[in-house]
Design a protein around this motif. Structure first.
Motif, PDB file in Angstrom:
ATOM      1  N   GLU A 111      -6.508   5.596  -5.800  1.00  0.00           N
ATOM      2  CA  GLU A 111      -5.078   5.377  -5.569  1.00  0.00           C
ATOM      3  C   GLU A 111      -4.238   6.330  -6.410  1.00  0.00           C
ATOM      4  O   GLU A 111      -3.233   6.880  -5.939  1.00  0.00           O
ATOM      5  CB  GLU A 111      -4.688   3.928  -5.861  1.00  0.00           C
ATOM      6  CG  GLU A 111      -5.248   2.928  -4.878  1.00  0.00           C
ATOM      7  CD  GLU A 111      -4.715   3.090  -3.460  1.00  0.00           C
ATOM      8  OE1 GLU A 111      -3.509   3.351  -3.286  1.00  0.00           O
ATOM      9  OE2 GLU A 111      -5.506   2.955  -2.524  1.00  0.00           O
ATOM     10  N   ASN A 117      -0.643   4.698   0.940  1.00  0.00           N
ATOM     11  CA  ASN A 117      -0.848   4.840   2.384  1.00  0.00           C
ATOM     12  C   ASN A 117       0.479   5.110   3.088  1.00  0.00           C
ATOM     13  O   ASN A 117       0.546   5.906   4.025  1.00  0.00           O
ATOM     14  CB  ASN A 117      -1.483   3.583   2.963  1.00  0.00           C
ATOM     15  CG  ASN A 117      -2.879   3.326   2.441  1.00  0.00           C
ATOM     16  OD1 ASN A 117      -3.321   3.952   1.485  1.00  0.00           O
ATOM     17  ND2 ASN A 117      -3.578   2.394   3.037  1.00  0.00           N
ATOM     18  N   ARG A 122       0.853  -1.198   0.000  1.00  0.00           N
ATOM     19  CA  ARG A 122       0.000   0.000   0.000  1.00  0.00           C
ATOM     20  C   ARG A 122       0.889   1.248   0.000  1.00  0.00           C
ATOM     21  O   ARG A 122       0.914   2.007   0.964  1.00  0.00           O
ATOM     22  CB  ARG A 122      -0.921  -0.006   1.218  1.00  0.00           C
ATOM     23  CG  ARG A 122      -1.913  -1.146   1.162  1.00  0.00           C
ATOM     24  CD  ARG A 122      -2.474  -1.473   2.531  1.00  0.00           C
ATOM     25  NE  ARG A 122      -3.094  -2.769   2.520  1.00  0.00           N
ATOM     26  CZ  ARG A 122      -2.414  -3.923   2.639  1.00  0.00           C
ATOM     27  NH1 ARG A 122      -1.126  -3.938   2.799  1.00  0.00           N
ATOM     28  NH2 ARG A 122      -3.061  -5.069   2.609  1.00  0.00           N
TER      29      ARG A 122
END
Length: 160
Positions: free
Chosen positions: A109, A29, A26
């Protein structure tokens, strides 16, 4: 020097492995929480990428089954929360509601991947965002094609 509780060492190592996997899979993140080792990457939602996430998820779940009886209350809660996240991750990877069938996942994203680079003091404002190089200007997320078409095709299917 007092000996450390072996379960605490195992728990600490397990939590380190959990976060290493979390950031690796990720990267957007990771940027948002200040881990800049992955700034130039977007998540890999290809079937191989999803398989890598699933393998990590299952390995971490298996390793977390070790007894945690003498852990502090905070450590037990950390482990419980992380295990819950991993179980949800397992379900998402097997469902059609995540990377296989949710075009907004790719858009989110990509947008947050670039936005996150502008919200940090890590790089000088004159540096171009490195994630911009992985976003094709026609709106195609680089790994979208390997999961079933372009973002435009996904939008068209949703709109019809």
């Amino acid at each position: 020097m007092a000996a450390m509780n072996p379960e605490s060492i195992d728990h600490s190592g397990w939590m380190d492995a959990f976060f290493a996997s979390y950031y690796e899979h990720r990267p957007v993140n990771a940027t948002f929480v200040g881990m800049h080792d992955f700034d130039g990457r977007l998540p890999d939602f290809s079937e191989n990428g999803a398989g890598d996430v699933l393998a990590d998820t299952q390995d971490l779940l298996r390793r977390s089954d070790q007894p945690a009886g003498s852990l502090t209350t905070a450590a037990r809660l950390d482990r419980k929360l992380a295990r819950g996240f991993l179980k949800i991750q397992e379900w998402e990877l097997d469902s059609d509601h995540f990377h296989r069938g949710n075009p907004s996942l790719y858009t989110g994203e990509a947008v947050f991947g670039v936005m996150g680079l502008f919200l940090t003091d890590f790089a000088p404002p004159t540096s171009p965002p490195s994630r911009a190089s992985v976003w094709a200007f026609d709106g195609t997320y680089t790994s979208t094609a390997s999961s079933g078409g372009t973002a435009a095709e996904h939008r068209k299917g949703v709109a019809s």
